[in-house]
Design a protein around this motif. Structure first.
Motif, PDB file in Angstrom:
ATOM      1  N   THR A  58      36.868  -6.244   0.650  1.00 43.14           N
ATOM      2  CA  THR A  58      37.538  -4.966   0.948  1.00 43.14           C
ATOM      3  C   THR A  58      36.782  -3.770   0.384  1.00 43.14           C
ATOM      4  O   THR A  58      35.986  -3.890  -0.564  1.00 43.14           O
ATOM      5  N   GLY A  59      37.119  -2.610   0.953  1.00 42.91           N
ATOM      6  CA  GLY A  59      36.579  -1.361   0.431  1.00 42.91           C
ATOM      7  C   GLY A  59      37.120  -1.062  -0.952  1.00 42.91           C
ATOM      8  O   GLY A  59      36.422  -0.509  -1.806  1.00 42.91           O
ATOM      9  N   SER A  60      38.369  -1.438  -1.180  1.00 43.92           N
ATOM     10  CA  SER A  60      38.954  -1.191  -2.498  1.00 43.92           C
ATOM     11  C   SER A  60      38.188  -1.946  -3.575  1.00 43.92           C
ATOM     12  O   SER A  60      37.910  -1.396  -4.652  1.00 43.92           O
ATOM     13  N   GLU A 110      44.503   3.148  -4.042  1.00 46.42           N
ATOM     14  CA  GLU A 110      44.012   1.845  -4.515  1.00 46.42           C
ATOM     15  C   GLU A 110      44.937   1.297  -5.593  1.00 46.42           C
ATOM     16  O   GLU A 110      44.547   0.468  -6.420  1.00 46.42           O
ATOM     17  N   ASN A 163      34.868  -0.300  -4.140  1.00 52.79           N
ATOM     18  CA  ASN A 163      35.043   0.914  -4.948  1.00 52.79           C
ATOM     19  C   ASN A 163      35.279   0.581  -6.416  1.00 52.79           C
ATOM     20  O   ASN A 163      34.692   1.220  -7.307  1.00 52.79           O
ATOM     21  N   ASP A 223      32.426   7.155  -2.118  1.00 54.95           N
ATOM     22  CA  ASP A 223      33.233   6.285  -1.277  1.00 54.95           C
ATOM     23  C   ASP A 223      32.849   6.608   0.163  1.00 54.95           C
ATOM     24  O   ASP A 223      33.309   7.600   0.735  1.00 54.95           O
ATOM     25  N   SER A 246      34.916  -2.576   8.227  1.00 61.54           N
ATOM     26  CA  SER A 246      36.174  -2.935   8.884  1.00 61.54           C
ATOM     27  C   SER A 246      36.994  -1.719   9.310  1.00 61.54           C
ATOM     28  O   SER A 246      38.160  -1.842   9.646  1.00 61.54           O
ATOM     29  N   LYS A 247      36.378  -0.534   9.298  1.00 66.54           N
ATOM     30  CA  LYS A 247      37.098   0.659   9.766  1.00 66.54           C
ATOM     31  C   LYS A 247      36.482   1.042  11.114  1.00 66.54           C
ATOM     32  O   LYS A 247      36.608   0.290  12.063  1.00 66.54           O
ATOM     33  N   CYS A 266      32.292   0.562   4.286  1.00 64.16           N
ATOM     34  CA  CYS A 266      33.184  -0.433   4.914  1.00 64.16           C
ATOM     35  C   CYS A 266      32.744  -0.737   6.339  1.00 64.16           C
ATOM     36  O   CYS A 266      32.420   0.176   7.096  1.00 64.16           O
ATOM     37  N   ALA A 323      33.416   4.778   2.915  1.00 67.18           N
ATOM     38  CA  ALA A 323      34.091   3.843   3.827  1.00 67.18           C
ATOM     39  C   ALA A 323      33.775   4.193   5.282  1.00 67.18           C
ATOM     40  O   ALA A 323      33.589   3.308   6.116  1.00 67.18           O
ATOM     41  N   ARG A 324      33.713   5.509   5.557  1.00 66.40           N
ATOM     42  CA  ARG A 324      33.422   5.962   6.926  1.00 66.40           C
ATOM     43  C   ARG A 324      32.139   6.806   6.950  1.00 66.40           C
ATOM     44  O   ARG A 324      32.045   7.785   7.685  1.00 66.40           O
ATOM     45  N   ASN A 377      39.167  10.601   4.076  1.00 67.73           N
ATOM     46  CA  ASN A 377      40.267  10.058   4.889  1.00 67.73           C
ATOM     47  C   ASN A 377      41.469  11.001   4.942  1.00 67.73           C
ATOM     48  O   ASN A 377      41.835  11.513   5.999  1.00 67.73           O
ATOM     49  N   HIS A 413      40.793   8.479  -1.840  1.00 65.96           N
ATOM     50  CA  HIS A 413      41.355   7.128  -1.706  1.00 65.96           C
ATOM     51  C   HIS A 413      41.401   6.426  -3.057  1.00 65.96           C
ATOM     52  O   HIS A 413      42.377   5.741  -3.379  1.00 65.96           O
ATOM     53  N   GLU A 449      34.145  11.466  -1.504  1.00 66.28           N
ATOM     54  CA  GLU A 449      34.537  10.588  -0.387  1.00 66.28           C
ATOM     55  C   GLU A 449      34.068  11.207   0.926  1.00 66.28           C
ATOM     56  O   GLU A 449      34.447  12.337   1.250  1.00 66.28           O
TER      57      GLU A 449
HETATM   58  C1  LIG Z   1      38.142   6.317   2.260  1.00 66.73           C
HETATM   59  C2  LIG Z   1      38.571   4.900   2.030  1.00 66.73           C
HETATM   60  N1  LIG Z   1      38.053   4.232   1.003  1.00 66.73           N
HETATM   61  C3  LIG Z   1      38.391   2.961   0.750  1.00 66.73           C
HETATM   62  C4  LIG Z   1      39.288   2.278   1.545  1.00 66.73           C
HETATM   63  C5  LIG Z   1      39.696   0.886   1.170  1.00 66.73           C
HETATM   64  O1  LIG Z   1      39.384  -0.071   2.079  1.00 66.73           O
HETATM   65  P1  LIG Z   1      40.181  -1.467   2.129  1.00 66.73           P
HETATM   66  O2  LIG Z   1      41.424  -1.214   2.894  1.00 66.73           O
HETATM   67  O3  LIG Z   1      39.222  -2.380   2.833  1.00 66.73           O
HETATM   68  O4  LIG Z   1      40.439  -1.900   0.724  1.00 66.73           O
HETATM   69  C6  LIG Z   1      39.865   2.952   2.636  1.00 66.73           C
HETATM   70  C7  LIG Z   1      40.839   2.265   3.493  1.00 66.73           C
HETATM   71  O5  LIG Z   1      41.345   2.789   4.462  1.00 66.73           O
HETATM   72  C8  LIG Z   1      39.493   4.302   2.880  1.00 66.73           C
HETATM   73  O6  LIG Z   1      40.024   5.002   3.891  1.00 66.73           O
END
Ligand SMILES: Cc1ncc(COP(=O)(O)O)c(C=O)c1O
Length: 336
Positions: free
Chosen positions: A57-59, A88, A62, A169, A199-200, A197, A171-172, A140, A83, A136
């Motif tokens: 996971t992204g969490s 988290e 991080n 971070d 998975s987004k 990430c 993720a995107r 998000n 995030h 970030e």
């Molecule tokens: C900016 C950001 N960082 C981290 C995450 C965490 O990812 P995960 O849901 O895979 O733990 C998300 C999840 O939506 C996110 O939007």
């Protein structure tokens, strides 16, 4: 139903499933899964860093990344809707034992004056020491906002002068790259450690990576196992990530165009939409969500006065047009 609640809702394409099914695998706890190793090497190189580590996971990416630059009893500075701070579930405090202080920016941007004001690396044994700043990109909860590379470079230059580390971070980060044209390596150059990430927006079913130098990744490998995140023949998952990097990055431009269309339908200035996320401020958020769902469009409330729409791989141009027609009717209904 056209589902705009999140870009994590995508289902693997047939081609992605085929890539997963034929992946070469080994035991990744022994670092012997060739597909995971290929993904880690590729992502590290893309961002100009020495190494990377695959996580579920992204969490977790991080947590591992931030803890590599912030010790027990130290603090990380971040934007107040980041995030890591909001979503988290306190992992950074609970697991790493760090604290956070925040600055606030409506679009999640770097505010160097505020950061300088908060920065307190050594005020004796009475105050928490600042060890790092986290940013970030895209942001998000600030509606997928891109952080301009010039601002990130200014932060980097300042941080170097005051011996402070930077976590990103990302993720995107793929969306930021496509929207701004900024090379991945330029984002990598402003951060000591990153999380990205798959998975987004990229449409993989699972998978993220921490990126950093060899020592940080070596230590993170130990912490990943300690936290129960050591995985075995996960080349089948890494293969989905490699497929996504090959086929799903440049197409994010379509998601961004769809997001602008939806923004316009909801009365949001499309010029404020950088990537694939639209935040619609509504006093009647619950009514908006319920009415949209009744007409076949799922959107997510983010608090009592805002609704979030996210475009993704499973939303076609036709879906976006149909959703825009529904949402413009819902938005025009009095009560907002
Ligand atoms: C900016 C950001 N960082 C981290 C995450 C965490 O990812 P995960 O849901 O895979 O733990 C998300 C999840 O939506 C996110 O939007």
């Amino acid at each position: 139903m056209i589902d705009l609640r999140s870009d994590t809702l995508t289902r693997p394409t047939e081609a992605m499933r085929a890539a997963m099914a034929s992946a070469e695998v080994g035991d990744d706890v022994y670092a012997e899964d060739p597909t995971v190793n290929a993904l880690e090497d590729r992502v590290a190189e893309m961002f100009g860093h020495e190494a990377a580590l695959f996580t579920p996971t992204g969490s977790l990416a991080n947590v591992l990344a931030v803890r590599s630059v912030v010790g027990v009893g130290q603090e990380v500075l971040c934007e107040s809707s980041a995030h890591i701070a909001r979503a988290e579930l306190g992992a950074h405090g609970a697991i790493t034992g760090l604290t956070m202080r925040t600055w606030t920016h409506p679009r999640g941007q770097v505010d160097l004056a505020a950061i300088e004001h908060l920065h307190a690396p050594d005020m004796g044994p009475f105050f928490v020491a600042t060890a790092a700043v986290s940013v970030e990109c895209t942001h998000n909860f600030a509606g997928g906002a891109v952080l301009p590379i010039e601002d990130l470079r200014a932060l980097r230059a300042w941080a170097d002068g005051v011996d402070t580390r930077i976590h990103m971070d990302g993720a995107r980060i793929w969306n930021a790259h496509v929207a701004s044209g900024t090379p991945f390596a330029d984002y990598g150059a402003v951060a000591d450690v990153m999380a990205v990430c798959l998975s987004k927006g990229l449409g993989a079913p699972i998978g993220s990576l921490m990126i950093g130098d060899r020592d940080a990744i070596g230590e993170a490998r130990v912490w990943r196992k300690r936290l129960g995140g050591g995985m075995r023949q996960v080349g089948i998952l890494a293969a989905a990530g490699l497929h996504a990097l090959d086929h799903h990055v440049e197409r994010l431009a379509d998601d961004h165009a769809h997001a602008r269309l939806l923004a316009e339908a909801c009365g949001v200035d499309p010029d404020t939409v950088d990537t694939n996320i639209v935040v619609v401020e509504r006093d009647d958020a619950a009514r908006f969500v319920a009415d949209a769902a009744e007409q076949g469009v799922r959107v997510a409330p983010v608090g009592p006065r805002a609704v979030r729409l996210v475009t993704h791989l499973d939303i076609s141009a036709d879906d976006a047009r149909r959703a825009a027609a529904v949402l413009s009717r819902v938005a025009a209904t009095p009560g907002g």
